[in-house]
Design an enzyme around this catalytic site. Structure first.
Site, PDB file in Angstrom:
ATOM      1  N   THR A  68       0.850  -1.165   0.000  1.00 29.65           N
ATOM      2  CA  THR A  68       0.000   0.000   0.000  1.00 29.65           C
ATOM      3  C   THR A  68       0.900   1.234   0.000  1.00 29.65           C
ATOM      4  O   THR A  68       2.121   1.122  -0.153  1.00 29.65           O
ATOM      5  CB  THR A  68      -1.013  -0.054   1.173  1.00 29.65           C
ATOM      6  OG1 THR A  68      -1.899   1.059   1.050  1.00 29.65           O
ATOM      7  CG2 THR A  68      -0.340  -0.016   2.532  1.00 29.65           C
ATOM      8  N   LYS A  72       3.477   1.120  -4.006  1.00 28.18           N
ATOM      9  CA  LYS A  72       2.866   0.376  -5.123  1.00 28.18           C
ATOM     10  C   LYS A  72       3.661   0.471  -6.426  1.00 28.18           C
ATOM     11  O   LYS A  72       3.634  -0.448  -7.238  1.00 28.18           O
ATOM     12  CB  LYS A  72       1.430   0.857  -5.353  1.00 28.18           C
ATOM     13  CG  LYS A  72       0.472   0.439  -4.240  1.00 28.18           C
ATOM     14  CD  LYS A  72      -0.964   0.796  -4.575  1.00 28.18           C
ATOM     15  CE  LYS A  72      -1.884   0.388  -3.442  1.00 28.18           C
ATOM     16  NZ  LYS A  72      -3.298   0.620  -3.734  1.00 28.18           N
ATOM     17  N   ASN A  93      -0.210  -4.029  -6.184  1.00 33.22           N
ATOM     18  CA  ASN A  93      -0.696  -4.040  -4.799  1.00 33.22           C
ATOM     19  C   ASN A  93      -0.673  -5.438  -4.201  1.00 33.22           C
ATOM     20  O   ASN A  93      -1.076  -5.630  -3.064  1.00 33.22           O
ATOM     21  CB  ASN A  93      -2.119  -3.459  -4.707  1.00 33.22           C
ATOM     22  CG  ASN A  93      -3.159  -4.463  -5.185  1.00 33.22           C
ATOM     23  OD1 ASN A  93      -2.889  -5.272  -6.058  1.00 33.22           O
ATOM     24  ND2 ASN A  93      -4.335  -4.401  -4.609  1.00 33.22           N
ATOM     25  N   ASP A 108      -6.634  -4.338  -7.341  1.00 34.51           N
ATOM     26  CA  ASP A 108      -7.585  -3.263  -7.003  1.00 34.51           C
ATOM     27  C   ASP A 108      -8.691  -3.142  -8.052  1.00 34.51           C
ATOM     28  O   ASP A 108      -9.876  -3.104  -7.725  1.00 34.51           O
ATOM     29  CB  ASP A 108      -6.862  -1.909  -6.915  1.00 34.51           C
ATOM     30  CG  ASP A 108      -6.204  -1.692  -5.557  1.00 34.51           C
ATOM     31  OD1 ASP A 108      -6.614  -2.358  -4.590  1.00 34.51           O
ATOM     32  OD2 ASP A 108      -5.290  -0.850  -5.484  1.00 34.51           O
ATOM     33  N   ALA A 132      -7.627  10.360 -10.974  1.00 35.50           N
ATOM     34  CA  ALA A 132      -6.669   9.758 -11.911  1.00 35.50           C
ATOM     35  C   ALA A 132      -5.444   9.228 -11.168  1.00 35.50           C
ATOM     36  O   ALA A 132      -4.364   9.119 -11.730  1.00 35.50           O
ATOM     37  CB  ALA A 132      -6.258  10.792 -12.966  1.00 35.50           C
ATOM     38  N   GLY A 133      -5.614   8.916  -9.879  1.00 35.13           N
ATOM     39  CA  GLY A 133      -4.514   8.369  -9.092  1.00 35.13           C
ATOM     40  C   GLY A 133      -4.411   6.863  -9.264  1.00 35.13           C
ATOM     41  O   GLY A 133      -4.900   6.303 -10.258  1.00 35.13           O
ATOM     42  N   GLY A 134      -3.783   6.209  -8.283  1.00 29.80           N
ATOM     43  CA  GLY A 134      -3.536   4.770  -8.381  1.00 29.80           C
ATOM     44  C   GLY A 134      -4.818   3.968  -8.501  1.00 29.80           C
ATOM     45  O   GLY A 134      -4.927   3.064  -9.343  1.00 29.80           O
ATOM     46  N   ALA A 135      -5.809   4.300  -7.662  1.00 28.46           N
ATOM     47  CA  ALA A 135      -7.066   3.538  -7.694  1.00 28.46           C
ATOM     48  C   ALA A 135      -7.760   3.745  -9.045  1.00 28.46           C
ATOM     49  O   ALA A 135      -8.268   2.797  -9.649  1.00 28.46           O
ATOM     50  CB  ALA A 135      -7.975   3.973  -6.549  1.00 28.46           C
ATOM     51  N   ARG A 160      -2.011  14.378 -14.825  1.00 33.42           N
ATOM     52  CA  ARG A 160      -2.399  13.017 -14.425  1.00 33.42           C
ATOM     53  C   ARG A 160      -3.652  12.565 -15.175  1.00 33.42           C
ATOM     54  O   ARG A 160      -3.753  11.422 -15.609  1.00 33.42           O
ATOM     55  CB  ARG A 160      -2.654  12.977 -12.914  1.00 33.42           C
ATOM     56  CG  ARG A 160      -1.634  12.143 -12.151  1.00 33.42           C
ATOM     57  CD  ARG A 160      -2.108  11.821 -10.739  1.00 33.42           C
ATOM     58  NE  ARG A 160      -2.372  13.003  -9.939  1.00 33.42           N
ATOM     59  CZ  ARG A 160      -1.453  13.666  -9.270  1.00 33.42           C
ATOM     60  NH1 ARG A 160      -0.197  13.275  -9.322  1.00 33.42           N
ATOM     61  NH2 ARG A 160      -1.768  14.731  -8.547  1.00 33.42           N
ATOM     62  N   GLY A 249     -17.404   1.315  -1.102  1.00 34.17           N
ATOM     63  CA  GLY A 249     -15.999   0.921  -1.288  1.00 34.17           C
ATOM     64  C   GLY A 249     -15.621  -0.368  -0.584  1.00 34.17           C
ATOM     65  O   GLY A 249     -14.556  -0.921  -0.853  1.00 34.17           O
TER      66      GLY A 249
END
Ligand SMILES: NC(=O)c1ccc[n+]([C@@H]2O[C@H](COP(=O)([O-])OP(=O)(O)OC[C@H]3O[C@@H](n4cnc5c(N)ncnc54)[C@H](OP(=O)(O)O)[C@@H]3O)[C@@H](O)[C@H]2O)c1
Length: 285
Positions: A68, A72, A93, A108, A132-135, A160, A249
């Site tokens: 985490t 990552k 991950n 994920d 627009a991040g990792g998730a 991003r 979530g």
């Protein structure tokens, strides 16, 4: 005395900070439920010690592990290979052993898609992806691989946002464009699924508002939030009030855990047992 083993099989999560990560509660409940003498350890690893931590994991014969924040991306250089999805996303991950090689996977997005399938089939769907991040990268790639026809990336940071839209259009071959996020976003008519993959609303900022024009949310749309804590975010409540089908979530968190569990142990765990463990953890907060 009957021979027995006092040695357990080990998996872990590396992160920093990591103490508030609830994965252990969910995975260990499933180990108990399925009669597996395994342990899942929550381990704080500083960025400059990640290489040593992965060497240690190999030396101590861990059966796998999760990564985490903030590991990552950086973990990739310490692994023996990547799955296609992890290579596309540029993030890992989940570490698994394959033919004696430590391989990076990303569960994920697959966990999200599994959760989405409980309410709709992503095939042919038009998606609005907030963040627009990792998730978001993981969710964008996997929803597109699952057959979504269009992914509109809405993000504050243009660099991003554009990069993710380009990745989806060029490498996953889905119709994709970037839309700057300025003020309340109007969800385009014809959208099937809206996904909040930002960190807005995460505990303790539970009243933070995802900048959306709620009047553009229509019954028939699916609205999904990646925020696991609290499960009933402000967005989930607002979307429900607008007549949308909602997904919290916890579904993504449970389902990415289900995939990791299966990859490490070969056993298909019961998602209901895992979700109940998480609900207990979050109810206690
Ligand atoms: N349920 C699950 O299983 C699961 C799994 C993974 C992650 N998550 C959750 O997903 C969330 C995002 O994680 P991540 O790894 O993708 O983080 P990240 O890489 O840091 O990305 C954060 C994203 O949120 C956006 N953002 C943050 N605050 C914002 C604001 N006030 N207004 C507009 N946009 C904002 C950022 O936009 P900019 O690019 O403009 O900064 C970025 O797109 C976290 O809350 C995490 O808990 C859940």
């Amino acid at each position: 005395m009957a021979a027995r083993s006092f040695q357990q099989d080990l998996v872990c999560v590396f992160g920093q900070p990591v103490a508030e990560n609830p994965t252990q509660a969910m995975i260990e409940r499933a180990f108990q439920h399925h009669g597996l003498d395994w342990r899942y350890l929550t381990i704080e690893v500083a960025p400059h010690q990640l290489a040593d931590a992965v060497r240690g994991l190999r030396a101590m014969n861990f059966r796998g592990g999760n990564l985490t924040i903030p590991h990552k991306v950086n973990v990739i250089q310490h692994l023996d290979g990547l799955t296609d999805a992890a290579r596309l996303m540029g993030a890992v991950n989940c570490m698994i052993w394959r033919d004696g090689r430590l391989i990076g996977e990303n569960t994920d997005g697959k966990g999200f898609v599994q959760s989405l399938r409980e309410v709709t089939n992503p095939k042919g769907k038009r998606i609005v992806l907030l963040g627009a991040g990792g998730a978001a990268r993981a969710i964008g790639v996997e929803t597109a691989l699952a057959g979504a026809v269009e992914v509109t990336v809405v993000n504050r940071d243009a660099g991003r946002g554009q990069q993710l839209a380009d990745l989806l259009a060029n490498n996953v071959k889905v119709r994709s464009r970037y839309v700057p996020w300025t003020g309340d976003f109007d969800v385009p008519a014809g959208t099937d699924v809206v996904i909040n993959s930002t960190s807005i609303g995460l505990y303790p900022d539970v009243n933070a508002r995802v900048p959306l024009n709620l009047a553009t949310l229509k019954p028939g749309m699916v609205v999904a939030d990646v925020i696991p804590n609290p499960p009933r975010t402000r967005l989930v409540r607002d979307a429900e009030a607008a007549g949308c089908t909602v997904l919290d979530g916890l579904g993504m968190l449970v389902n990415q855990g289900v995939i990791g569990f299966r990859l490490w142990t070969g056993v298909d765990p019961d998602p209901k047992v895992m979700r109940a463990a998480l609900e207990e953890v979050f109810a206690a907060e």
